[in-house]
Design a protein around this motif. Structure first.
Motif, short mmCIF file in Angstrom:
data_model
loop_
_atom_site.label_atom_id
_atom_site.label_comp_id
_atom_site.label_asym_id
_atom_site.label_seq_id
_atom_site.Cartn_x
_atom_site.Cartn_y
_atom_site.Cartn_z
N ILE A 53 5.14 7.23 -2.12
CA ILE A 53 5.27 8.18 -3.40
C ILE A 53 6.69 8.71 -3.44
O ILE A 53 7.38 8.58 -4.48
CB ILE A 53 4.10 9.05 -3.61
N VAL A 54 6.87 9.73 -2.43
CA VAL A 54 7.93 10.36 -2.30
C VAL A 54 9.28 9.42 -2.21
O VAL A 54 10.37 9.72 -2.96
CB VAL A 54 8.16 11.16 -0.90
N ASP A 60 14.48 5.74 -2.25
CA ASP A 60 14.54 5.29 -1.15
C ASP A 60 14.25 4.18 -0.50
O ASP A 60 12.83 4.18 0.05
CB ASP A 60 14.27 6.57 -0.20
N LEU A 61 14.74 3.02 -0.91
CA LEU A 61 13.70 1.63 -0.45
C LEU A 61 13.57 1.32 0.92
O LEU A 61 12.54 0.98 1.03
CB LEU A 61 14.56 0.50 -1.46
N PRO A 62 14.29 1.77 1.94
CA PRO A 62 13.97 1.24 3.24
C PRO A 62 12.80 2.13 3.64
O PRO A 62 11.77 1.42 4.11
CB PRO A 62 15.19 1.61 3.84
N ASN A 63 12.65 3.32 3.29
CA ASN A 63 11.50 3.96 3.54
C ASN A 63 10.26 3.78 2.87
O ASN A 63 9.25 3.64 3.42
CB ASN A 63 11.90 5.47 3.43
N VAL A 65 9.70 0.72 1.69
CA VAL A 65 9.19 -0.64 2.27
C VAL A 65 8.48 -0.60 3.60
O VAL A 65 7.56 -1.05 3.90
CB VAL A 65 10.29 -1.75 2.44
N VAL A 66 9.08 0.34 4.73
CA VAL A 66 8.36 0.43 5.82
C VAL A 66 7.30 1.20 5.67
O VAL A 66 5.99 0.65 6.41
CB VAL A 66 9.36 1.20 6.84
N ASN A 67 6.91 1.99 4.87
CA ASN A 67 5.53 2.95 4.41
C ASN A 67 4.72 2.00 3.64
O ASN A 67 3.48 2.03 4.01
CB ASN A 67 5.84 4.20 3.82
N ALA A 68 5.09 1.02 3.02
CA ALA A 68 4.35 0.03 2.39
C ALA A 68 3.70 -1.06 3.45
O ALA A 68 2.44 -1.38 3.24
CB ALA A 68 4.82 -0.71 1.35
N ILE A 69 4.61 -1.44 4.33
CA ILE A 69 3.98 -2.21 5.16
C ILE A 69 3.09 -1.55 6.10
O ILE A 69 2.14 -2.01 6.60
CB ILE A 69 5.14 -2.83 6.22
N TRP A 70 3.12 -0.24 6.42
CA TRP A 70 2.38 0.52 7.11
C TRP A 70 1.00 0.62 6.51
O TRP A 70 -0.02 0.43 7.37
CB TRP A 70 2.90 2.10 7.61
N ILE A 71 1.15 0.79 5.17
CA ILE A 71 -0.31 0.75 4.48
C ILE A 71 -0.92 -0.44 4.71
O ILE A 71 -2.17 -0.48 4.82
CB ILE A 71 0.01 1.10 2.96
N VAL A 72 -0.22 -1.71 4.51
CA VAL A 72 -0.95 -2.96 4.76
C VAL A 72 -1.48 -3.12 6.01
O VAL A 72 -2.61 -3.76 6.20
CB VAL A 72 0.14 -3.94 4.12
N ILE A 73 -0.89 -2.51 6.97
CA ILE A 73 -1.43 -2.65 8.26
C ILE A 73 -2.44 -2.11 8.49
O ILE A 73 -3.70 -2.38 9.15
CB ILE A 73 -0.12 -2.31 9.41
N ALA A 74 -2.62 -0.91 7.97
CA ALA A 74 -3.80 -0.07 8.09
C ALA A 74 -4.91 -0.55 7.38
O ALA A 74 -6.10 -0.74 7.86
CB ALA A 74 -3.38 1.48 7.64
N ALA A 75 -4.69 -1.11 6.19
CA ALA A 75 -5.72 -1.81 5.50
C ALA A 75 -6.41 -2.94 6.16
O ALA A 75 -7.40 -3.22 6.13
CB ALA A 75 -5.09 -2.18 3.98
#
Length: 92
Positions: A53-54, A60-63, A65-75
């Protein structure tokens, strides 16, 4: 002079994400939480969501993307945990 500490909604969301990530890692490292447990992955997903969200608001596209990937891994990890539990329950 009376100065008050004030945070924007974005800062609160961002710091919530940081707190979720650090809490998950600290509890895992101290042995108080298991990587095979849903709470660990929920904290990681919460941290990722807050920082997505932030990152989006700051573009801040790099952040983002990495946090979206983090969510997918967690899910995916949560889904795997429930799948294994369901499979084990059926076998019992």
């Amino acid at each position: 002079m009376n100065e008050t500490l004030s945070f924007s909604v974005g800062e609160i969301v961002g710091w919530t994400g940081v707190l979720a990530y650090v809490t998950a890692y600290a509890l895992l490292s101290l042995g108080w939480m298991r990587a095979e447990g849903v709470p660990y992955h929920l904290l990681n997903a919460l941290g990722g969501l807050c920082l997505v969200i932030v990152s989006y608001t700051l573009m801040d596209l790099p952040n983002l993307v990495v946090n979206a990937i983090w969510i997918v891994i967690a899910a995916a990890s949560i889904a795997r945990i429930y799948h294994v539990r369901k499979k084990n329950h059926r076998q019992a």
